[in-house]
Design a protein around this motif. Sequence first.
Motif, PDB file in Angstrom:
ATOM      1  N   GLU A  88       4.451  13.187   1.952  1.00  0.00           N
ATOM      2  CA  GLU A  88       5.045  14.698   0.740  1.00  0.00           C
ATOM      3  C   GLU A  88       4.038  13.821  -0.732  1.00  0.00           C
ATOM      4  OE1 GLU A  88       9.170  13.493  -0.395  1.00  0.00           O
ATOM      5  OE2 GLU A  88       9.034  15.050  -1.335  1.00  0.00           O
ATOM      6  N   ALA A  89       3.763  13.618  -1.227  1.00  0.00           N
ATOM      7  CA  ALA A  89       3.113  12.663  -2.041  1.00  0.00           C
ATOM      8  C   ALA A  89       1.260  13.493  -2.026  1.00  0.00           C
ATOM      9  CB  ALA A  89       2.612  11.195  -2.745  1.00  0.00           C
ATOM     10  N   GLU A  90       1.161  13.570  -0.914  1.00  0.00           N
ATOM     11  CA  GLU A  90      -0.063  14.593  -0.532  1.00  0.00           C
ATOM     12  C   GLU A  90      -0.554  15.748  -0.758  1.00  0.00           C
ATOM     13  OE1 GLU A  90      -3.799  12.744   0.844  1.00  0.00           O
ATOM     14  OE2 GLU A  90      -2.384  10.889  -1.025  1.00  0.00           O
ATOM     15  N   ALA A  91       0.759  16.045   0.007  1.00  0.00           N
ATOM     16  CA  ALA A  91       1.030  17.686   0.057  1.00  0.00           C
ATOM     17  C   ALA A  91       1.197  18.104  -0.862  1.00  0.00           C
ATOM     18  CB  ALA A  91       2.642  17.479   1.217  1.00  0.00           C
ATOM     19  N   SER A  92       1.747  17.416  -1.687  1.00  0.00           N
ATOM     20  CA  SER A  92       2.430  17.886  -3.206  1.00  0.00           C
ATOM     21  C   SER A  92       0.880  18.505  -4.205  1.00  0.00           C
ATOM     22  CB  SER A  92       3.491  16.832  -4.006  1.00  0.00           C
ATOM     23  OG  SER A  92       3.177  17.138  -5.576  1.00  0.00           O
ATOM     24  N   GLN A  93       0.247  17.354  -4.062  1.00  0.00           N
ATOM     25  CA  GLN A  93      -0.943  17.508  -4.937  1.00  0.00           C
ATOM     26  C   GLN A  93      -2.369  18.051  -4.345  1.00  0.00           C
ATOM     27  OE1 GLN A  93      -4.116  14.012  -4.564  1.00  0.00           O
ATOM     28  NE2 GLN A  93      -4.296  13.718  -6.557  1.00  0.00           N
ATOM     29  N   ALA A  94      -2.151  18.779  -2.861  1.00  0.00           N
ATOM     30  CA  ALA A  94      -2.456  19.483  -2.086  1.00  0.00           C
ATOM     31  C   ALA A  94      -2.065  20.893  -3.101  1.00  0.00           C
ATOM     32  CB  ALA A  94      -2.657  19.850  -0.615  1.00  0.00           C
ATOM     33  N   ASN A  95      -0.795  21.041  -3.180  1.00  0.00           N
ATOM     34  CA  ASN A  95      -0.222  22.287  -3.808  1.00  0.00           C
ATOM     35  C   ASN A  95      -1.293  22.676  -5.687  1.00  0.00           C
ATOM     36  OD1 ASN A  95       0.819  23.228  -1.632  1.00  0.00           O
ATOM     37  ND2 ASN A  95       2.786  22.604  -1.372  1.00  0.00           N
ATOM     38  N   THR A  96      -1.117  21.516  -5.991  1.00  0.00           N
ATOM     39  CA  THR A  96      -1.432  21.613  -7.643  1.00  0.00           C
ATOM     40  C   THR A  96      -2.984  22.572  -8.289  1.00  0.00           C
ATOM     41  OG1 THR A  96      -1.778  20.098  -7.945  1.00  0.00           O
ATOM     42  CG2 THR A  96      -0.247  20.725  -8.512  1.00  0.00           C
ATOM     43  N   ASP A 123       0.842  -1.377  -0.070  1.00  0.00           N
ATOM     44  CA  ASP A 123       0.274   0.239  -0.029  1.00  0.00           C
ATOM     45  C   ASP A 123       0.525   1.355  -0.367  1.00  0.00           C
ATOM     46  OD1 ASP A 123      -1.663   1.501   1.592  1.00  0.00           O
ATOM     47  OD2 ASP A 123      -3.208   0.712   0.467  1.00  0.00           O
ATOM     48  N   PRO A 124       0.351   2.233  -0.779  1.00  0.00           N
ATOM     49  CA  PRO A 124       1.083   3.459  -0.879  1.00  0.00           C
ATOM     50  C   PRO A 124       1.738   4.076   0.685  1.00  0.00           C
ATOM     51  CG  PRO A 124      -0.531   3.616  -2.082  1.00  0.00           C
ATOM     52  CD  PRO A 124      -0.401   2.216  -1.716  1.00  0.00           C
ATOM     53  N   THR A 125       1.087   3.499   1.162  1.00  0.00           N
ATOM     54  CA  THR A 125       0.606   4.191   2.949  1.00  0.00           C
ATOM     55  C   THR A 125       1.925   3.798   3.379  1.00  0.00           C
ATOM     56  OG1 THR A 125      -0.614   2.632   3.672  1.00  0.00           O
ATOM     57  CG2 THR A 125      -1.216   5.258   3.699  1.00  0.00           C
ATOM     58  N   PHE A 126       2.713   2.835   2.878  1.00  0.00           N
ATOM     59  CA  PHE A 126       3.961   1.675   3.513  1.00  0.00           C
ATOM     60  C   PHE A 126       4.444   2.802   3.146  1.00  0.00           C
ATOM     61  CE2 PHE A 126       5.893  -2.056   5.012  1.00  0.00           C
ATOM     62  CZ  PHE A 126       7.445  -1.716   4.351  1.00  0.00           C
ATOM     63  N   TRP A 127       5.320   3.877   2.772  1.00  0.00           N
ATOM     64  CA  TRP A 127       6.524   4.470   3.086  1.00  0.00           C
ATOM     65  C   TRP A 127       5.735   5.844   3.151  1.00  0.00           C
ATOM     66  CZ3 TRP A 127       5.415   1.296  -1.538  1.00  0.00           C
ATOM     67  CH2 TRP A 127       6.712   0.549  -1.670  1.00  0.00           C
ATOM     68  N   ALA A 128       5.808   6.285   5.049  1.00  0.00           N
ATOM     69  CA  ALA A 128       4.877   6.797   5.320  1.00  0.00           C
ATOM     70  C   ALA A 128       5.243   8.561   4.224  1.00  0.00           C
ATOM     71  CB  ALA A 128       4.752   7.184   7.121  1.00  0.00           C
TER      72      ALA A 128
END
Lengths: 245, 253
Positions: A237-245, A227-232
Amino acid sequence: MSQRKRSKGLGASQFSTQMTDGEDDSIPTQVKRQSQDQVNQKVSELVQFLLVKDQKKIPIKRADILKNIIREYKNAYSEIVKRADRTLQEVFGLQLVEMDTKRHIYILINNLPHAEGQHPYRAKEKEKNGLLLVILSFIFMKGNSVKDSALWEFLHLLRVYPGKEHSVFGDVKKLVTEEFVRQKYLEITPTPLTDPPEFKFQWGPRAEKETSKKDVLNFVAKMQGKDPTFWASQFSEAEASQANT
Amino acid sequence: MAAQMTNAHRRFLQVLMSNGITEGSEARKLHQHCCETDKVYYAHDKLDDFISTINTNLQPLFMQIRKGISEDNGRAHYAVVNLAETEVTKMASDYTEIELELFRKTMDLIILSENGFASSTDILNLADQLKTKKMKKKEAEQVLKVFVEDKWLSEKNGEYTLHTRCIIEMEQYILSNYQDVARKCNICHSLAIQSQVCESCGIGMHLPCVRKYFRGQTEPRCPGCNEFWSCDTPGTKQRIFKKLNVIILGNGL
């Protein structure tokens, strides 16, 4: 350097249907109409110019656009560019993006959602894209920047060697350090004061526009069956990056 | 009445542009793939309408998806062409001035030839006489190889002719610039680079068109002058020999 010569007297008026609303009546309509046709013509020329440049994924400089296409219509520059972008989106599913706002360099990115499933088309592109995705993933998972030696070591695991001609990719070193860099998918920076010279690889501006950290993380997760959440930390970072776009 | 562009149309157009030239059956598969991917209504026999919608939107840009027939196998192919260009402009951004000059001269040789082919020897000799700068034979060989890879020329037994892609893209240019010399097929009326020519009246026809026209005829006659057709109708000679072999020798060939 553009070597294209256009036929003169093309009579673009017979094709033009894009008149602007609310024409100023104080300017003789014949003159206004003629220059509107010319502007339409410039929009078409710009679209074709951009498509040709994009074919080779060469970033386009504003100076080139002005010199080769806009020429005497400098005043209408932003209108022409805006309309060219609209045409590119509506007809080709491509978008004109200013990748470097300081130096005014543009690229065309693909607006169409990624197609899943069978892709018998553009096999060569697909293979290169596969390699690129793997490299981008590695860079992201390692904290957004990797030493060139680390990247080559990683690619060894995939039986891809910088010195050796690869059956699919050919000269891999050239592909990674020149082609991908020229196309702005990767950025390579020399590390100062190193001997022999070392470099570091990061994502290039086109990679940031055409894909996302989230997509890349999902790819890695899929490959590893986790699961992607495995790499916390990468996940947040990915979630934050998406929130910025 | 043209429908709106959808992502399916855009995707189809993008792939066609990046392919350079797309074979008919590939285009049909692509049509289906695009409609399915972008969830657009798909009917297998509506490819022409689909393309027509794209073309309506390409028209203001002087571009068009055009269909052409291969002179080798008679199969349909699609390419995205520029209608406004008056020279080999699509190639202009990919090749140097000297390479373009070599291409133009090669095209001259091919169009002016009897059978639509130019031998590599003749082309390499041209390389010596280029105005821009002399090109060494080795270099010219390499450039020819690139033209073949990029599908502007096609090569058979050391001889070169124009690739279907080149013909589709440059048909108008060739017909207007080589008006008196360029041949038109008597059957389908499009440009004919490779053709069979009647010895009596001089009309020419594409090989696939000849094949179709003379299918089943034991005594092929020229549609122009009605004289006995002197060229080998492609396919028939082999069939006759095959039949003879079976009858006389009891062999299956």
